[in-house]
Scaffold this motif. Structure first.
Motif, mmCIF file in Angstrom:
data_model
loop_
_atom_site.group_PDB
_atom_site.id
_atom_site.type_symbol
_atom_site.label_atom_id
_atom_site.label_comp_id
_atom_site.label_asym_id
_atom_site.label_seq_id
_atom_site.Cartn_x
_atom_site.Cartn_y
_atom_site.Cartn_z
ATOM 1 N N GLU A 107 3.730 5.504 -5.821
ATOM 2 C CA GLU A 107 3.505 5.535 -7.275
ATOM 3 C C GLU A 107 2.498 6.640 -7.633
ATOM 4 O O GLU A 107 2.709 7.409 -8.562
ATOM 5 C CB GLU A 107 3.004 4.169 -7.748
ATOM 6 N N GLN A 108 1.435 6.698 -6.832
ATOM 7 C CA GLN A 108 0.365 7.669 -7.100
ATOM 8 C C GLN A 108 0.818 9.112 -6.881
ATOM 9 O O GLN A 108 0.556 9.989 -7.695
ATOM 10 C CB GLN A 108 -0.770 7.360 -6.133
ATOM 11 N N LYS A 109 1.545 9.346 -5.783
ATOM 12 C CA LYS A 109 1.896 10.737 -5.421
ATOM 13 C C LYS A 109 3.210 11.209 -6.043
ATOM 14 O O LYS A 109 3.372 12.383 -6.342
ATOM 15 C CB LYS A 109 1.999 10.883 -3.892
ATOM 16 N N GLY A 117 5.001 9.245 -8.539
ATOM 17 C CA GLY A 117 5.206 8.716 -9.886
ATOM 18 C C GLY A 117 6.331 7.698 -10.001
ATOM 19 O O GLY A 117 6.748 7.349 -11.096
ATOM 20 N N ARG A 154 0.843 -1.206 0.000
ATOM 21 C CA ARG A 154 0.000 0.000 0.000
ATOM 22 C C ARG A 154 0.883 1.263 0.000
ATOM 23 O O ARG A 154 0.576 2.251 -0.675
ATOM 24 C CB ARG A 154 -0.903 -0.015 1.244
ATOM 25 N N GLN A 177 2.202 1.730 -3.425
ATOM 26 C CA GLN A 177 1.147 2.281 -4.300
ATOM 27 C C GLN A 177 0.994 3.787 -4.088
ATOM 28 O O GLN A 177 0.833 4.546 -5.031
ATOM 29 C CB GLN A 177 -0.202 1.606 -4.005
ATOM 30 N N GLU A 178 1.043 4.186 -2.823
ATOM 31 C CA GLU A 178 0.930 5.617 -2.479
ATOM 32 C C GLU A 178 2.068 6.403 -3.145
ATOM 33 O O GLU A 178 1.862 7.498 -3.682
ATOM 34 C CB GLU A 178 0.972 5.770 -0.951
#
Ligand SMILES: Cc1cc2nc3c(=O)[nH]c(=O)nc-3n(C[C@H](O)[C@H](O)[C@H](O)COP(=O)(O)OP(=O)(O)OC[C@H]3O[C@@H](n4cnc5c(N)ncnc54)[C@H](O)[C@@H]3O)c2cc1C
Length: 503
Positions: free
Chosen positions: A127-129, A131, A121, A124-125
């Motif tokens: 990757e999302q915030k 990149g 998780r 993922q955070e």
């Protein structure tokens, strides 16, 4: 006076004096008492805990409780081990929960990131915030875990100063593993190599150098295993705050007959014929053939053993960083904050250069805010929070701390205003500060360094003072200034090593 009668007492029953009731002194005392030794702890302060003490700060709406020093708790099993050794249920003494999220990060460019306990998780955070592909983060964390598993048994759990350690197959395997784990060069270089495309992520992982008061631009890449402690093994919150760790060990020691002599600083460790024979305080001279010093190793030699030759090379190792701490009672609740919050500076390199080269505090600093009232509402009056606001600074070398403290306070307030969009200063209902000279005065830590000597070179682990004296039989050392180093888990391990050496 205590009677020594060394010859007639079996080794496992010989009385032991422990100098200092910091977390390592408390743990060593409990372990030795469980093993059957009569133990007396001499403590200069009115109570136990050392850097891990707590205090109440009065405010107009009511008191705020603060843990004075440590706030992050990892490897809780090392505390549990001591209760298990005593055949007690650890949960009867200390309860804790795994934190999720672990930390809220606020970057200088306005990006916010939540460090979730669950590694996928968290990846993922990121990757999302930021990149950066999640797989890249997971791979890094997995490698950090492998590095920890390959090395901790040798470098942390055993004395590095006994030949036996080097003759074990575990040690040989650990040494051989280092190059294959990519743990050569500096910590920062390792993180650049892993995440060069995003300076924010490099900064996030570089931060772990501060967990033992070091500089990521100098510290060896082996320190990049530290994130595994949080993200692999977990960050924990003890019920009642960090001080509950010290209380639980004090209680166990009491149950096993440890005598605590508070407000009684040891003035001298007395030795004759190459063996310690007693400790001297203002009250009396107490005969002891075994002495464990939990006092910082530098003042142990300088103040308690002034006529004995000191290991100058070891004592001359560069110190770790210290801290400026503002304890603020805040008349507001900030929903976006958690227990652990980091507000990064815009230039990490300049910040560490200021600490370790210029011996000052940078104009732009990373701010750490710990709020235990998020977990324990009773730690602050209703509608309020207890903010422990910390900035990493050099250890005391005679700097003008009044000026530095006032200047840094303004920098901190400006950084918080920028990140939170709220002027925090008018919300400060109550305030207290702790500076490097204050830490030194209150705990006898040399220069107020938080973690003894720094880990800013590859040999630091070997250059730390051993857990025993090579010159005086019966003299042992535990705590953050000796092997394996500072921080709660390592202090607990130093106590374990000492108890095993004496045993
Ligand atoms: C602000 C701050 C933040 C920190 N954050 C963290 C964190 O988040 N996580 C973490 O793991 N670690 C953290 N640390 C580090 C951690 O607190 C220390 O590594 C650890 O508590 C040190 O314990 P110690 O056993 O070495 O003894 P200390 O806590 O240094 O205590 C030594 C004791 O010896 C006593 N003493 C000294 N001289 C004498 C004498 N002559 N006679 C009798 N008694 C004497 C002192 O009064 C003191 O009680 C932090 C420290 C500080 C100050």
């Amino acid at each position: 006076m205590f009677s020594k009668k060394k010859s007639s007492i079996p080794a496992s029953r010989q009385p032991v004096a422990v100098v200092g009731a910091g977390v390592a002194g408390l743990a060593a005392a409990a372990r030795l008492a469980i093993a059957g030794h009569p133990v007396t702890v001499f403590e200069a302060s009115a109570s136990f805990g050392g850097k891990m003490h707590q205090f109440d700060l009065a405010g107009p709406a009511g008191p705020y409780r603060f843990d004075a020093g440590p706030s992050l708790f990892t490897l809780p099993g090392l505390v549990d081990d001591i209760f298990r050794l005593a055949h007690r249920d650890p949960r009867d003494y200390l309860r804790y929960e795994r934190l999720d999220p672990i930390t809220q990060y606020f970057f200088a460019d306005g990006t916010r990131l939540t460090a979730w306990a669950d590694s996928p998780r968290f990846a993922q955070e990121i990757e999302q915030k930021l990149g950066v592909p999640a797989a890249q983060v997971e791979q890094f964390l997995a490698r950090s875990g492998r590095a920890y598993n390959a090395t901790a048994g040798t470098f942390l759990h055993k004395s590095l100063h006994r030949a036996g350690t080097y003759l074990s197959t575990d040690t040989l395997k650990a040494m051989a593993a280092l190059p294959t784990l990519g743990l050569t060069g500096t910590m920062h270089a390792r993180h650049e190599q892993a995440f060069g495309q995003d300076a924010r992520l490099v900064q996030l992982f570089d931060r772990y150098a501060t967990y033992n008061g070091s500089d990521p631009y100098q510290a060896p890449a082996t320190l990049s295993l530290i994130p595994h402690l949080e993200h692999g093994l977990g960050a924990y919150y003890p019920e009642g705050g960090i001080y509950a760790i010290a209380s639980s060990l004090h209680r166990l020691g009491t149950e096993f007959g440890v005598q605590y002599r508070f407000n009684e600083p040891v003035r001298e460790i007395v030795a004759a014929g190459g063996h310690v024979t007693a400790v001297r305080t203002d009250q009396d001279i107490y005969d002891f053939g075994l002495v464990v010093s939990n006092m910082d190793v530098v003042p142990t030699y300088r103040r308690l053993l002034p006529t004995h030759p000191a290991p100058e090379r070891t004592l001359g190792q560069p110190r770790s960083s210290s801290a400026l701490i503002f304890y603020w009672g805040i008349a507001h609740k900030f929903a976006e904050l958690d227990v652990h919050n980091i507000f990064f500076s815009s230039d990490y390199r300049a910040e560490f250069r200021a600490i370790f080269e210029d011996k000052t505090v940078a104009d732009d600093v990373t701010v750490y805010v710990n709020i235990t009232s998020k977990k324990e509402p009773a730690d602050a009056p209703p509608g309020h929070e207890n903010w422990f606001v910390m900035v990493n600074v050099p250890h005391d070398q005679g700097q003008d701390w009044n000026t530095l403290t006032q200047r840094t306070r303004q920098v901190v307030l400006a950084r918080l205003h920028q990140a939170l969009g709220v002027d925090v200063e008018p919300l400060i209902a109550s305030e207290k500060t702790w500076t490097p000279p204050g830490i030194a005065a209150d705990t006898s830590s040399f220069g107020g360094a938080l973690y003894g000597s720094s880990s800013n070179n590859a040999l630091a682990a070997f250059l730390r003072h051993p857990n025993f004296s090579g010159r005086l039989d019966g003299l042992y050392f535990c705590g953050g200034s000796v092997h394996p180093g500072g921080g709660i888990p390592l202090c607990l391990l130093s106590a374990k090593i000492v108890a095993e050496l004496i045993g």
